[in-house]
Design a protein around this motif. Structure first.
Motif, PDB file in Angstrom:
ATOM      1  N   ASN A 206       0.822  -1.225   0.000  1.00 42.82           N
ATOM      2  CA  ASN A 206       0.000   0.000   0.000  1.00 42.82           C
ATOM      3  C   ASN A 206       0.850   1.267   0.000  1.00 42.82           C
ATOM      4  O   ASN A 206       0.610   2.190   0.785  1.00 42.82           O
ATOM      5  N   MET A 207       1.809   1.310  -0.914  1.00 43.80           N
ATOM      6  CA  MET A 207       2.663   2.486  -1.026  1.00 43.80           C
ATOM      7  C   MET A 207       2.399   3.221  -2.322  1.00 43.80           C
ATOM      8  O   MET A 207       1.961   2.630  -3.310  1.00 43.80           O
ATOM      9  N   THR A 208       2.660   4.508  -2.313  1.00 44.33           N
ATOM     10  CA  THR A 208       2.507   5.327  -3.516  1.00 44.33           C
ATOM     11  C   THR A 208       3.646   5.022  -4.483  1.00 44.33           C
ATOM     12  O   THR A 208       4.690   4.474  -4.075  1.00 44.33           O
ATOM     13  N   PRO A 209       3.497   5.396  -5.761  1.00 40.71           N
ATOM     14  CA  PRO A 209       4.612   5.203  -6.697  1.00 40.71           C
ATOM     15  C   PRO A 209       5.907   5.853  -6.224  1.00 40.71           C
ATOM     16  O   PRO A 209       6.981   5.263  -6.374  1.00 40.71           O
ATOM     17  N   GLU A 210       5.829   7.029  -5.624  1.00 41.79           N
ATOM     18  CA  GLU A 210       7.042   7.677  -5.140  1.00 41.79           C
ATOM     19  C   GLU A 210       7.679   6.876  -4.006  1.00 41.79           C
ATOM     20  O   GLU A 210       8.910   6.701  -3.956  1.00 41.79           O
ATOM     21  N   GLN A 211       6.867   6.368  -3.099  1.00 40.32           N
ATOM     22  CA  GLN A 211       7.404   5.531  -2.027  1.00 40.32           C
ATOM     23  C   GLN A 211       8.003   4.244  -2.583  1.00 40.32           C
ATOM     24  O   GLN A 211       9.047   3.782  -2.098  1.00 40.32           O
ATOM     25  N   LEU A 212       7.372   3.684  -3.600  1.00 41.11           N
ATOM     26  CA  LEU A 212       7.903   2.472  -4.217  1.00 41.11           C
ATOM     27  C   LEU A 212       9.263   2.737  -4.858  1.00 41.11           C
ATOM     28  O   LEU A 212      10.185   1.928  -4.728  1.00 41.11           O
ATOM     29  N   ARG A 213       9.395   3.865  -5.542  1.00 36.18           N
ATOM     30  CA  ARG A 213      10.693   4.210  -6.152  1.00 36.18           C
ATOM     31  C   ARG A 213      11.774   4.334  -5.077  1.00 36.18           C
ATOM     32  O   ARG A 213      12.897   3.841  -5.244  1.00 36.18           O
ATOM     33  N   ARG A 214      11.444   4.971  -3.982  1.00 31.90           N
ATOM     34  CA  ARG A 214      12.404   5.112  -2.888  1.00 31.90           C
ATOM     35  C   ARG A 214      12.731   3.753  -2.284  1.00 31.90           C
ATOM     36  O   ARG A 214      13.886   3.469  -1.930  1.00 31.90           O
ATOM     37  N   GLY A 215      11.726   2.896  -2.176  1.00 27.48           N
ATOM     38  CA  GLY A 215      11.951   1.560  -1.639  1.00 27.48           C
ATOM     39  C   GLY A 215      12.863   0.736  -2.525  1.00 27.48           C
ATOM     40  O   GLY A 215      13.764   0.032  -2.032  1.00 27.48           O
ATOM     41  N   VAL A 216      12.656   0.818  -3.837  1.00 28.00           N
ATOM     42  CA  VAL A 216      13.511   0.088  -4.779  1.00 28.00           C
ATOM     43  C   VAL A 216      14.955   0.561  -4.647  1.00 28.00           C
ATOM     44  O   VAL A 216      15.898  -0.240  -4.633  1.00 28.00           O
ATOM     45  N   ALA A 217      15.147   1.874  -4.525  1.00 36.78           N
ATOM     46  CA  ALA A 217      16.497   2.420  -4.375  1.00 36.78           C
ATOM     47  C   ALA A 217      17.127   1.958  -3.060  1.00 36.78           C
ATOM     48  O   ALA A 217      18.325   1.655  -2.990  1.00 36.78           O
ATOM     49  N   GLN A 218      16.323   1.894  -2.010  1.00 32.67           N
ATOM     50  CA  GLN A 218      16.838   1.492  -0.702  1.00 32.67           C
ATOM     51  C   GLN A 218      17.227   0.009  -0.693  1.00 32.67           C
ATOM     52  O   GLN A 218      18.239  -0.373  -0.100  1.00 32.67           O
ATOM     53  N   VAL A 219      16.444  -0.816  -1.357  1.00 30.95           N
ATOM     54  CA  VAL A 219      16.764  -2.244  -1.443  1.00 30.95           C
ATOM     55  C   VAL A 219      18.042  -2.450  -2.248  1.00 30.95           C
ATOM     56  O   VAL A 219      18.875  -3.298  -1.924  1.00 30.95           O
ATOM     57  N   ALA A 220      18.191  -1.677  -3.318  1.00 32.63           N
ATOM     58  CA  ALA A 220      19.427  -1.663  -4.109  1.00 32.63           C
ATOM     59  C   ALA A 220      19.863  -3.056  -4.552  1.00 32.63           C
ATOM     60  O   ALA A 220      21.041  -3.407  -4.465  1.00 32.63           O
ATOM     61  N   GLY A 221      18.910  -3.862  -4.997  1.00 36.07           N
ATOM     62  CA  GLY A 221      19.245  -5.159  -5.554  1.00 36.07           C
ATOM     63  C   GLY A 221      19.500  -6.261  -4.549  1.00 36.07           C
ATOM     64  O   GLY A 221      19.845  -7.390  -4.923  1.00 36.07           O
ATOM     65  N   ARG A 222      19.362  -5.977  -3.253  1.00 35.52           N
ATOM     66  CA  ARG A 222      19.646  -7.000  -2.243  1.00 35.52           C
ATOM     67  C   ARG A 222      18.524  -8.038  -2.124  1.00 35.52           C
ATOM     68  O   ARG A 222      18.708  -9.083  -1.498  1.00 35.52           O
ATOM     69  N   ALA A 223      17.380  -7.758  -2.700  1.00 34.19           N
ATOM     70  CA  ALA A 223      16.238  -8.689  -2.685  1.00 34.19           C
ATOM     71  C   ALA A 223      15.319  -8.296  -3.826  1.00 34.19           C
ATOM     72  O   ALA A 223      15.409  -7.181  -4.370  1.00 34.19           O
ATOM     73  N   LEU A 224      14.470  -9.203  -4.221  1.00 39.38           N
ATOM     74  CA  LEU A 224      13.406  -8.838  -5.149  1.00 39.38           C
ATOM     75  C   LEU A 224      12.419  -7.930  -4.440  1.00 39.38           C
ATOM     76  O   LEU A 224      12.221  -8.040  -3.223  1.00 39.38           O
ATOM     77  N   VAL A 225      11.808  -7.037  -5.210  1.00 38.53           N
ATOM     78  CA  VAL A 225      10.857  -6.091  -4.629  1.00 38.53           C
ATOM     79  C   VAL A 225       9.479  -6.349  -5.228  1.00 38.53           C
ATOM     80  O   VAL A 225       9.308  -6.350  -6.454  1.00 38.53           O
TER      81      VAL A 225
END
Length: 303
Positions: free
Chosen positions: A239-258
């Motif tokens: 339940n995150m906005t597209p902007e939150q999702l973009r930030r989440g993807v950057a924070q994960v930085a490839g360490r797991a699937l998102v």
């Protein structure tokens, strides 16, 4: 996905669903047909689309007429034949004939409603899935289903998702580990603590076979670091906005699937996919798919 390439669907699953449906629909036989028509009466019927869609017949029509024949016809009578004119996963137009059935009238009429109920439902799932899949084309993200399925029909509905070009999430609670918000609520009953969460998830990870994947759901980005520190395979951003999702993807930085989930609609799935997530799970594929309007009508040949 290629037409007809729906992955492995156990025949036993189709047979069991059809048998239960026939028993529900005619527990003591078809009172009308058996009183009106003799055992030698023959019929040809056509499965026809009354609106466009994507087919997910999955052998249901064949199983329904075959099982109905075993119940309604004399021993040794020939089994009705089904000729498929459109393959599973193919798009069709309104008015198109999808299949033809020929055989005992008693078997065809006994199978009619059960076959239609199931094929309409499954093709509705395939059609809705195809619409979602089209919206994410070119993004690299997969549209996946959830466990929000009709009880007893999960195997068939998940195959229908594949017919529509979607992918499957875990099939059952036994298939994979998925730590949801309620699990974390119990784990952190005394309040969120990064060290407690990481330690708990590491203990879970260490107790599992190496082949078992671990997914953890978070609903705030400040929860991510503690989850990622445990070495999980997938993080689900709920339940995150597209902007939150973009930030989440950057924070994960490839360490797991998102994975993104929560209230995803056809109008929003493209924007969600373009945030860089790997998976978009959509409960609506099976929970909210409408049944397609199909007909199974007897063909009357007049001189």
């Amino acid at each position: 996905m290629r037409a007809g390439d729906v992955g492995a669907l156990p025949v036993a699953a189709v047979e069991a669903v059809v048998a239960a449906a026939l028993a529900e629909d005619a527990p003591w036989g078809d009172a009308t047909t058996e009183a009106l028509l003799g055992p030698d009466a023959r019929a040809t019927a056509r499965l026809t689309a009354r609106e466009p869609g994507v087919l997910a017949e999955l052998g249901v029509l064949d199983a329904a007429v075959r099982q109905a024949s075993a119940l309604a016809d004399p021993v040794g009578a020939p089994t009705p034949t089904v000729r498929r004119l459109v393959a599973d996963g193919e798009h069709f137009t309104a008015g198109q004939v999808l299949a033809e059935v020929e055989g005992s009238a008693r078997a065809v009429l006994r199978a009619e409603r059960v076959a239609l109920n199931l094929v309409q439902r499954l093709s509705g799932v395939a059609t809705l899935t195809a619409a979602f899949a089209a919206e994410v084309e070119g993004t690299g993200a997969r549209v996946v289903d959830t466990r929000k399925t009709t009880p007893g029909l999960r195997a068939l509905e998940r195959a229908a998702v594949r017919c529509g070009g979607g992918h499957n999430h875990r099939t059952t609670l036994s298939d994979a580990v998925m730590v949801k918000d309620n699990h974390l609520a119990v784990l952190t009953a005394d309040g969120w603590d990064d060290a407690v969460v990481t330690a708990g998830l590491r203990r879970l990870r260490d107790s599992l076979p190496h082949t078992t994947t671990v997914t953890v759901e978070v609903d705030r980005l400040d929860q991510l670091d503690a989850v990622l520190a445990a070495g999980v395979d997938v993080v689900l951003l709920d339940n995150m906005t597209p902007e939150q999702l973009r930030r989440g993807v950057a924070q994960v930085a490839g360490r797991a699937l998102v994975e993104a989930s929560g209230g995803v609609r056809r109008e929003t799935v493209g924007a969600v996919a373009r945030t860089g997530v790997d998976l978009v799970s959509v409960g609506a594929l099976t929970q909210a798919a409408p049944c397609l309007d199909l007909g199974l009508d007897v063909v009357v040949e007049r001189p």
